[in-house]
Design a protein around this motif. Structure first.
Motif, PDB file in Angstrom:
ATOM      1  N   ARG A 336      20.400   0.168  12.824  1.00 34.50           N
ATOM      2  CA  ARG A 336      20.307  -0.305  11.676  1.00 34.50           C
ATOM      3  C   ARG A 336      20.566  -2.135  11.419  1.00 34.50           C
ATOM      4  O   ARG A 336      21.295  -2.785  12.047  1.00 34.50           O
ATOM      5  CB  ARG A 336      21.518   0.472  10.265  1.00 34.50           C
ATOM      6  N   SER A 338      22.939  -4.827   9.043  1.00 35.36           N
ATOM      7  CA  SER A 338      23.547  -4.302   8.478  1.00 35.36           C
ATOM      8  C   SER A 338      23.661  -5.496   7.291  1.00 35.36           C
ATOM      9  O   SER A 338      22.804  -6.227   7.363  1.00 35.36           O
ATOM     10  CB  SER A 338      25.157  -5.309   9.086  1.00 35.36           C
ATOM     11  N   ALA A 373      25.067  -1.083  15.247  1.00 34.56           N
ATOM     12  CA  ALA A 373      23.865  -2.093  13.907  1.00 34.56           C
ATOM     13  C   ALA A 373      23.820  -3.094  14.117  1.00 34.56           C
ATOM     14  O   ALA A 373      24.683  -3.480  15.393  1.00 34.56           O
ATOM     15  CB  ALA A 373      24.428  -1.782  12.756  1.00 34.56           C
TER      16      ALA A 373
END
Length: 485
Positions: A336, A338, A373
């Motif tokens: 993902r 951040s 992340a």
């Protein structure tokens, strides 16, 4: 009956336009600010009369946003700013008309009627179409929605298409989408990179050659124009087409006939032409470096792609796409983005546009390894450091704040308001303020280096002349004529 929205902070203008349309059965909506106008536009309107000088925003910037709201209203700009302020930019953005105040009722009514007639014809001629294949084009920002509508229309025709845009915005991807959604989709898509054409071999490459035409021509060779028969010929970076070839290619484009080098007979090729460039071809025609008659043939349909820095909401969307792609390519678990990384990506100006973003995210995925992340520390150094160019910007926290070295632990730096509200407001400028500062600094330096010569500025920056004028207007930087008064 149409729904007409009037966005103007001058009450007398709103009243005058309302009286002008009275008795015609239209529903009139009034807004004194851009924000109120946006809210009313979301309810669905057909025509918008838009003032450029509004108390809470720039009308020119709002054109793309307003025209992207279903059912895609026609925008009629009406402004009291003299000297056709913003006319070039607003019409380039797709506004239906540009009216200068004070305007006679006859002019206003005529403009409304022409816009309504257009909408009536468009609705009457709507056809059920198959879903448009975007071919990997990603973006939901207003400017990209408008570009996609132009791409869709271009695909429906057989006309020549000229795609404009800075390096890295995705011009070849758009050309592929036009081909894939056209009636020629089953035919070949042939790419010609004009920037890599050697003048000594260019005719052989494009038109082919006959056996024995020159030393080393041991067999007949089929050129790219012939290979594009029944499909699409894509001339990438057409501004680099050698001047010696422009005249002969104009004839090929007009007649679809050509002669291979050393051949006795002419051949025909049924191709559809799509071209792309990051150059200002209009300026090149004035300087004698590009044939004006060839330009007229190339740009029957013109599609201008926005730079990534003008696609605010698309940056993170594209970054997510690239992260997913490269995680899969390198066999890494999904990652993902951040919140800190998102702020850095949105604050960077992306001179290399989408291509640069893809390269940056590939490097970040590799650097992140097994981390779940991606953070700013995983970005290449030049992108990480860019957010430090503006005071009070940093990479550590969600707000981008940095603590002074001598500040006691848990306390704000000396001289700062300790309240969270003040910290958020004073430490970080708004994104629009930040982008404006960066753009203003760049164009100030550019115009100084080019002695406020628009044509030179266009050639130096790679931006089109209309784009230069738009940025100068937004930054309040004078052109050459104004600067020398």
């Amino acid at each position: 009956m149409a729904r007409i929205l009037i966005i103007d902070d001058d009450e007398s203008v709103r009243n005058s336009l309302t009286r002008c349309f009275a008795g015609r059965g239209h529903e009139i909506l009034l807004a004194a600010s851009l924000s109120a106008g946006m809210e009313l536009a979301m309810t669905g309107v057909d025509i918008i009369y838009l003032d450029l000088g509004l108390p809470d925003g720039d009308g020119k910037k709002a054109i793309d946003d307003l025209s992207a709201i279903a059912p895609f209203p026609e925008i009629i700009v009406i402004t009291g700013m003299g000297n056709n302020y913003g006319a070039q930019e607003t019409m380039a953005s797709g506004a239906w008309d540009y009216i200068t105040k004070p305007a006679s009722p006859h002019i206003v009514k005529a403009s409304l009627q022409s816009a309504l007639n257009y909408r009536k014809d468009r609705i009457a001629n709507l056809k059920i179409k198959s879903a448009f294949d975007e071919c990997g084009i990603i973006g939901d920002s207003p400017s990209m929605k408008r570009a996609k509508r132009l791409i869709s229309r271009a695909a429906e025709s057989e006309a020549s298409v000229l795609i404009l845009g800075e390096t890295g915005v995705g011009k070849e991807l758009v050309a592929q989408a036009i081909h894939a959604n056209s009636c020629r989709r089953a035919g070949p898509f042939v790419v010609v990179d004009c920037s890599n054409l050697s003048e000594s071999l260019v005719e052989s490459l494009l038109y082919g050659h006959a056996k024995g035409a020159f030393t080393g021509a041991h067999t007949d060779h089929k050129g790219l124009v012939a290979r594009a028969n029944g499909g699409t010929l894509f001339l990438d970076e057409v501004g680099e087409l050698p001047p010696s070839l422009q005249k002969s290619f104009l004839r090929v484009l007009q007649e679809h006939r050509f002669r291979a080098v050393g051949a006795a007979q002419e051949q025909t090729s049924d191709f559809r032409l799509v071209a792309a460039t990051n150059r200002d071809l209009e300026s090149m025609t004035h300087s004698g470096n590009f044939r004006s008659d060839l330009l007229f043939r190339l740009r029957t349909v013109e599609v201008a792609l926005p730079p990534l820095r003008d696609r605010d909401s698309d940056v993170t969307l594209l970054a997510d796409h690239f992260v997913a792609r490269y995680c899969e390519r390198y066999g890494q678990p999904p990652k993902r983005i951040s919140p800190q990384l998102g702020k850095v990506l949105e604050g960077y100006t992306w001179p290399g546009n989408v291509r640069e973003l893809g390269n940056v995210m590939e490097a970040a995925v590799i650097e992140a390894g097994d981390d779940p992340a991606i953070y700013p520390k995983h970005l290449p150094r030049n992108v990480r450091m860019s957010c430090l160019d503006t005071p009070d910007r940093g990479l550590a926290g969600d707000r981008g704040e940095r603590t002074a070295p001598d500040a006691p632990p848990g306390q704000p730096p000396a001289g700062r308001d300790p309240s969270p509200e003040a910290a958020g407001v004073r430490a970080v400028p708004t994104y629009e303020e930040y982008k404006s500062l960066r753009d203003t600094a760049y164009f100030t330096q550019l115009m100084a280096a080019c002695d406020h010569d628009i044509a030179r500025a266009s050639q130096t920056s790679g931006l089109s002349v209309p784009s230069i004028y738009r940025h100068l207007g937004l930054a309040g930087i004078p052109t050459r004529s104004k600067a020398k008064r």
